[in-house]
Design an enzyme around this catalytic site. Sequence first.
Site, PDB file in Angstrom:
ATOM      1  N   GLU A  43       0.859  -1.137   0.085  1.00 24.35           N
ATOM      2  CA  GLU A  43       0.092  -0.177  -0.005  1.00 24.35           C
ATOM      3  C   GLU A  43       0.780   1.258  -0.075  1.00 24.35           C
ATOM      4  OE1 GLU A  43      -3.031  -0.237   3.119  1.00 24.35           O
ATOM      5  OE2 GLU A  43      -3.979  -1.801   1.796  1.00 24.35           O
TER       6      GLU A  43
ATOM      7  N   GLU B  68      -5.857  -8.078   0.181  1.00 20.82           N
ATOM      8  CA  GLU B  68      -6.281  -7.836   1.367  1.00 20.82           C
ATOM      9  C   GLU B  68      -7.831  -7.691   0.987  1.00 20.82           C
ATOM     10  OE1 GLU B  68      -4.778  -4.992   3.858  1.00 20.82           O
ATOM     11  OE2 GLU B  68      -2.899  -5.913   3.723  1.00 20.82           O
TER      12      GLU B  68
END
Length: 437
Positions: free
Chosen positions: A168, A352
């Site tokens: 991320e 995720e």
Amino acid sequence: MFSVKREDFGKDFVFGAATAAYQIEGGQLDGRGPSIWDSFSRTPGNTHNFESGVQACDHYNLWPQDLDLIQDAGFDAYRFSLSWPRLIPEGTGTVNQKGLDYYDRLIDGMLERNIKPFATLYHWDLPSPLQDKGGWMNRDIASWFADYAALVQQKYGDRIETTATINEPWCVSFLSHFLGAHAPGYKDIRATARAMHHVLFAHGKAVEAIRAEGGDNLGIVLNFEWDMPATDSADDKKAAHIADGIFNRWFLDGVFKGQYPDDMLEAFGDNMPKGFDADMKTVSTPLDWLGVNYYTRRVVEYDANLPVFPVKPVEGGLETTEMGWEIFPKGLENILTRISDDYTKIPMYVTENGMAEVEGMDDPRRVKYYNDHLQAVLDAKSKGANMQGYFAWSLLDNYEWAEGYNKRFGLVHVDYETQKRTPKASYRAFQGLLHNT
Ligand code: FCB
């Protein structure tokens, strides 16, 4: 129970569970160096109740039972991260043998249980001595990170299934240097512009370094939000486009087109590092796969009072999770098909996806959340997205960064007093899906 069936996903589709080192390991001993999350969480006002990952889930010691849980659920793979300060306490230079031994045990433990190791090199625990030198604001981080990546490849490359460089980059850069919500907690546009470039430059350098060591199956994990305008007005549509620029386009355009979006470059202006253009070939080094993290959509309106990025998030009116995030499975389908149509056909994994829910073993809303998002993956697949796997976030209730232990994302409940693990209904739902083949 889920209504989706394993066979709908295809024979080689990988199912897994995901975690991150700082959120579960604890074990701040045996030579592990300090990270930016240690100091950030020890600074008043940054985390819920001043909580840190000092204990977390004690996965450093309890990993065998956690791997057993992964195996018993029927998962094919475990997405975990390595702690840079555990392996190289100063960030560069001397390697910590006890840290190396720990990941040896963990990776061998996966292989003994027939679980594929999906490694992530950086899930936010930057060694503090590197922050002292400017961290992600310093261009040298690309070589520091590449050296660390090469070490991991040398030690574990023969046993790792896939390697992701960064988890991320939006959180590493924008959330942590503009919004100040995560370590190191800056709110500074120049710091942000630098971090947003250096994080992708470091990613590219690491890919090159791992390949030079003979490694393969390399990717990056990007997080996406589906940004929608609050109304049909031209201004709100513009706000949604800007939000999409910060969150999604910057990283997709950089990694897959080798150029940052013009509107974002204009916003950052001369805060961008000089000569960044020359790095774009490295930023866009071809990858073997892409990881997609998805949790929610965001509805925004235009707010002329906000300088630089005139984007204001507003209530969208959908059911929300304990994080206050709206539940919007269609956004996952949209993101996956958009990436497939506009950017790349390389294999994609949802790396995720999951939700925070109130404490308890019975979590029907979470079961439905997973089922509906798995269906979204199938819908994207049927529209041509090259979907190869799905990882639930998270295996365990764990340290949810600024939210401390207050938000629970686990398939497995953790009693932080006793460290007792108890599978929830959502864990059983995955077990049902994965054992019924
Ligand atoms: C993601 C992070 C992960 C976890 C989930 C809820 O942004 O990668 O560590 O905190 O959100």
